[in-house]
Design a protein around this motif. Structure first.
Motif: not given
Length: 111
Positions: A21-28, A81-85
């Motif tokens: 239920d938590e939004i994912p954490r991406f390496d922006v 996340t197809v590009t990784g980050s």
């Protein structure tokens, strides 16, 4: 023994449900550095614009994340996340398109 096993399985599932239920954490920052480096030289204008765009998308998504169907969240997180980050802009766009498509399902005709 059976009850202990059931309790253990249930306890193991509960944290995953809460995490889902938590939004994912991406390496922006890494994502935006990659985008800003396309074409060779690093562009601060592109980097800053990317950060602003990702922040706006994240801010919008975090308020509605729990109400998005789990299947759409999973599918769109894979796309984002197809590009990784990972990209919140891509995630938001995917969710928008999936939601619109669900509201306007097409039908096949033999005519």
């Amino acid at each position: 023994m059976k009850r202990v096993l059931q309790a253990t399985v249930l306890a193991g599932c509960l944290p995953m449900a809460a995490i889902a239920d938590e939004i994912p954490r991406f390496d922006v920052e890494t994502q935006c550095e990659m985008v800003a480096s396309i074409g060779g030289d690093f562009s601060n204008v592109t980097y800053n614009g990317c950060i602003q765009m990702e922040q706006a998308a994240y801010n919008r998504l975090k308020t509605e994340w729990a109400s998005i169907p789990a299947g759409v969240r999973r599918q769109c997180e894979e796309v984002a996340t197809v590009t990784g980050s990972g990209s919140y802009s891509t995630l938001g766009g995917c969710i928008d398109m999936e939601t619109q498509a669900a509201d306007n399902r097409q039908s096949f005709s033999f005519d």
